[in-house]
Enzyme design. Sequence first.
Site, short mmCIF file in Angstrom:
data_model
loop_
_atom_site.label_atom_id
_atom_site.label_comp_id
_atom_site.label_asym_id
_atom_site.label_seq_id
_atom_site.Cartn_x
_atom_site.Cartn_y
_atom_site.Cartn_z
N HIS A 221 0.82 -1.22 0.00
CA HIS A 221 0.00 0.00 0.00
C HIS A 221 0.85 1.27 0.00
O HIS A 221 0.36 2.35 -0.32
CB HIS A 221 -0.93 0.00 1.21
N TYR B 240 -3.24 12.98 2.78
CA TYR B 240 -1.98 13.23 2.09
C TYR B 240 -1.62 14.71 1.99
O TYR B 240 -0.52 15.05 1.58
CB TYR B 240 -2.03 12.65 0.67
N ARG C 124 0.80 3.10 -3.24
CA ARG C 124 -0.42 3.90 -3.45
C ARG C 124 -0.29 5.23 -2.70
O ARG C 124 -0.64 6.28 -3.23
CB ARG C 124 -1.63 3.10 -2.97
#
Length: 316
Positions: free
Chosen positions: A269, A300, A272
């Site tokens: 992950h 993010y 990603r």
Amino acid sequence: MMQKKKLLDIVRDKIRVKHYSISTERTYLYWIKYYILFHNKKHPIEMEKAEIELFLTYLATQKRVSPTTQNQAFSAILFLYKEVLGVDTKEWNIQALRAQERKHIPVVLTRDEVKKVIENLDGIYNLIVSLMYGCGLRMNEALNLRIKDIDFGFDKVYIWDSKSLKDRTLPLPQKLKQRLLAQVQIVSELHKKDLADGYGTVYMPYALEKKFPTAKHETKWQFLFPMKNISQDPRSKVFRRHHIHPATLGRNIKVAVQKARIHKRVTSHTFRHSYATHLLQNGFIQELLGHKSVETTMIYTPCRGGDEQIEGVQFA
């Protein structure tokens, strides 16, 4: 005289009717069995709100499980009452001591670190991780890709029935196009060999196997990243070629990270997360990531504002 089915067998049948994944089936059966044993094998129909709350509180206080694990157990129990026993639990207003939730900051690799990891991956694993980073895919989304899901004419990647059962399309990274074309050819040849050897079928989602009985033999339905060997389907007991196992991909990523001498906790992950962080320098990407909530994408944003600029989807 017909033997009465056991409760767990009924649960298993209901899960399969609902087309849940094999991993969800195993998880639900585990927690339902645990719940029953915790209450000294008392039948669930004889238990209500108090017993559920007691079990969930026990998991949080005595077993010290994570919030995710506790939620899995809760979901399994709700499935049991609603879908199997036909009991409406909404009025119960279940209140249990919740496991303490921890907020984890996503681990992000720099572009150089991503490049180093991918360079230390061999063959098909190199291609899978490159595609995961190049499109921001979850691991299961990448592994569940079929040949038909890559549109080379319009340069698109189709993701079907992903998290929250959402479909989406993504731009196909141009630097991977020829490698993916070559992978399709490899799978096509492998499929011909499987058919000649008396195999060649593939798992079909939902009720498509009944609706299109010959489709499981078609090349376009084969997994883009198949296993090396034929294996037995744990549900149907049919021998066929499934996609690469997530644990196998995870092990290869771990070895590659060690070889690259990167001292971060890197999982599948992470690519990603890295994709999202790098793209945020150019704008908002909730749709590309397929997030249900804007809040999920916003984890993010603290990484936003670097000097580097990217054009489209970049990857090592």
